[in-house]
Design a protein around this motif. Structure first.
Motif, PDB file in Angstrom:
ATOM      1  N   ALA A  37      -6.812   4.352  -1.375  1.00  0.00           N
ATOM      2  CA  ALA A  37      -7.166   4.969  -0.098  1.00  0.00           C
ATOM      3  C   ALA A  37      -6.663   6.395   0.033  1.00  0.00           C
ATOM      4  N   SER A  38      -6.180   6.974  -1.059  1.00  0.00           N
ATOM      5  CA  SER A  38      -5.541   8.285  -0.977  1.00  0.00           C
ATOM      6  C   SER A  38      -6.540   9.436  -0.999  1.00  0.00           C
ATOM      7  N   VAL A  39      -6.117  10.528  -0.386  1.00  0.00           N
ATOM      8  CA  VAL A  39      -6.876  11.779  -0.401  1.00  0.00           C
ATOM      9  C   VAL A  39      -5.894  12.905  -0.699  1.00  0.00           C
ATOM     10  N   ALA A  40      -6.435  14.030  -1.142  1.00  0.00           N
ATOM     11  CA  ALA A  40      -5.580  15.166  -1.478  1.00  0.00           C
ATOM     12  C   ALA A  40      -4.990  15.775  -0.219  1.00  0.00           C
ATOM     13  N   SER A  41      -3.700  16.165  -0.307  1.00  0.00           N
ATOM     14  CA  SER A  41      -3.037  16.870   0.790  1.00  0.00           C
ATOM     15  C   SER A  41      -2.172  17.972   0.189  1.00  0.00           C
ATOM     16  N   ASP A  42      -1.560  18.771   1.043  1.00  0.00           N
ATOM     17  CA  ASP A  42      -0.716  19.865   0.561  1.00  0.00           C
ATOM     18  C   ASP A  42       0.493  19.351  -0.213  1.00  0.00           C
ATOM     19  N   SER A  43       0.896  18.120   0.051  1.00  0.00           N
ATOM     20  CA  SER A  43       2.062  17.555  -0.633  1.00  0.00           C
ATOM     21  C   SER A  43       1.684  16.548  -1.704  1.00  0.00           C
ATOM     22  N   GLY A  44       0.402  16.531  -2.096  1.00  0.00           N
ATOM     23  CA  GLY A  44      -0.053  15.598  -3.121  1.00  0.00           C
ATOM     24  C   GLY A  44      -0.895  14.495  -2.526  1.00  0.00           C
ATOM     25  N   LEU A  45      -1.308  13.533  -3.377  1.00  0.00           N
ATOM     26  CA  LEU A  45      -2.124  12.429  -2.897  1.00  0.00           C
ATOM     27  C   LEU A  45      -1.348  11.600  -1.888  1.00  0.00           C
ATOM     28  N   ALA A  46      -2.015  11.232  -0.781  1.00  0.00           N
ATOM     29  CA  ALA A  46      -1.403  10.404   0.254  1.00  0.00           C
ATOM     30  C   ALA A  46      -2.490   9.534   0.864  1.00  0.00           C
ATOM     31  N   PRO A  47      -2.138   8.324   1.311  1.00  0.00           N
ATOM     32  CA  PRO A  47      -3.135   7.443   1.912  1.00  0.00           C
ATOM     33  C   PRO A  47      -3.852   8.125   3.068  1.00  0.00           C
ATOM     34  N   GLY A  48      -5.191   8.070   3.042  1.00  0.00           N
ATOM     35  CA  GLY A  48      -5.953   8.730   4.082  1.00  0.00           C
ATOM     36  C   GLY A  48      -7.167   7.948   4.540  1.00  0.00           C
ATOM     37  N   ALA A  49      -7.760   7.152   3.645  1.00  0.00           N
ATOM     38  CA  ALA A  49      -8.961   6.396   3.988  1.00  0.00           C
ATOM     39  C   ALA A  49      -8.585   5.041   4.574  1.00  0.00           C
ATOM     40  N   ASN A  50      -9.390   4.576   5.523  1.00  0.00           N
ATOM     41  CA  ASN A  50      -9.160   3.242   6.078  1.00  0.00           C
ATOM     42  C   ASN A  50     -10.024   2.208   5.364  1.00  0.00           C
ATOM     43  N   GLY A  51      -9.887   0.951   5.760  1.00  0.00           N
ATOM     44  CA  GLY A  51     -10.613  -0.112   5.085  1.00  0.00           C
ATOM     45  C   GLY A  51     -12.112   0.033   5.176  1.00  0.00           C
ATOM     46  N   ALA A  52     -12.601   0.445   6.335  1.00  0.00           N
ATOM     47  CA  ALA A  52     -14.043   0.608   6.500  1.00  0.00           C
ATOM     48  C   ALA A  52     -14.595   1.660   5.551  1.00  0.00           C
ATOM     49  N   GLU A  53     -13.840   2.739   5.346  1.00  0.00           N
ATOM     50  CA  GLU A  53     -14.282   3.791   4.431  1.00  0.00           C
ATOM     51  C   GLU A  53     -14.278   3.296   2.988  1.00  0.00           C
TER      52      GLU A  53
END
Length: 332
Positions: A16-32
């Protein structure tokens, strides 16, 4: 015809991760996550219960996941949990102990690459997990890279390869072939002997120690003085511990005399620990060390946490480590 009902519990992780300024971090929810799979032949309910990199998963989160599964289990034909890979084996092992005799399939999966990346392994792993959840084979399992593995036998063995998990000292219970998802009936434990009860209390004041030449056994005393109530030691080879110069065996015996369970396992990933074969193992066994046999380190430490959490004393812990509760150990 009524469609099967599945529940997806999303907890974060690489999948569920997406790119951020501090690296990959969880961003997507279950529906996505599910949206990328298209139409599916079952009725799916989605609940986002955590939003964590699995390195941040803690015992309190295990308890939340187990409680949610327990409360929802009779409303669905199967439950899929998306989870980060780094601590997935610990979660799978602990859920196996917390949810013994679970009546439905509980399938844990994730991915090595986020689902929104081209050529990610996430979609295949999710489809595999949903397929396993529809089989009606009860228990806690890990679904990854075409394999279904017992939760308490799974270990992450690779950091980047899609074949990240292996089922250690026990074959995968099912694999994907040209015939589909093929289970091996002789490896299954479908018989349910009593109703499932949630047993989610754990003791967090435990330690997992990897032995190395020069390790100072006195450090174990310091750990106990600061509240440690149980220790798993990854010994050498078949589980041997040194007793010359730095006498670890003597310290282990002293701690056991104080009521502190000490479990001996092997640093070797495959095959068993056997404290009866060499002097370095027999000395530890005579002092009361508990053999983990062929359990994984992840399973040994979570079983110890779970056993102590149920209020077991040293004698009861010894007894439970001589029992195969959820397919976590091979006993002769």
């Amino acid at each position: 015809m009524t469609q099967p009902k599945l529940l997806l519990l999303s907890t974060g992780g690489t999948i569920a991760s997406v790119a951020s300024d501090s690296g990959l971090a969880p961003g997507a929810n279950g529906a996505e996550l599910v949206r990328t799979l298209g139409e599916m032949p079952f009725d799916l309910t989605i609940k986002d219960i955590l939003h964590l990199d699995s390195s941040n998963i803690q015992p309190e989160d295990w308890q939340l996941i187990a409680k949610t599964v327990y409360e929802e289990r009779l409303h669905y034909d199967g439950i899929v949990i998306t989870h980060g890979t780094d601590t997935m084996a610990y979660t799978a092992s602990m859920l196996s102990f917390m949810l013994q005799q679970i009546e439905i399939p509980v399938i844990i999966t994730g991915s090595q690459v986020p689902i929104n990346v081209v050529l990610s392994d996430a979609q295949d792993n999710l489809r595999l997990a949903f397929s396993a959840a529809l089989t009606k084979h009860p228990g806690v399992f890990v679904a990854f890279d075409g394999k279904i593995m017992r939760g308490a036998r799974s270990v992450k063995v690779r950091t980047t390869d899609f074949n990240a998990f292996e089922s250690v000292n026990f074959p995968p219970v099912a694999t994907v072939t040209s015939d589909g998802l093929v289970y091996r009936p002789e490896l299954m434990r479908d018989e349910l002997t009593k109703p499932c009860q949630l047993q989610a209390t754990v003791e967090t004041q435990v330690a997992l120690i990897k032995l190395f030449p020069g390790f100072d056994p006195q450090m174990l005393y310091s750990m106990v003085e600061h509240g440690c109530r149980g220790i798993v030691i990854e010994g050498y080879g078949l589980g041997g511990m040194n007793f010359i110069r730095r006498n670890l065996v003597a310290v282990v015996g002293d701690l056991i005399a104080q009521g502190i369970p000490v479990v001996a396992t092997s640093q070797c990933l495959y095959e068993r620990s056997d404290l009866t074969k060499y002097e370095v193992g027999r000395e530890a066994l005579l002092k009361g060390a508990i053999s983990a046999h062929d359990m994984t380190s992840e399973s040994a430490i979570t079983k110890l946490m779970w056993a102590l959490g149920q209020g077991m004393d040293l004698a009861a812990v010894k007894q439970v480590f001589e029992q195969d509760l959820v397919g976590e150990v091979t006993l002769n």
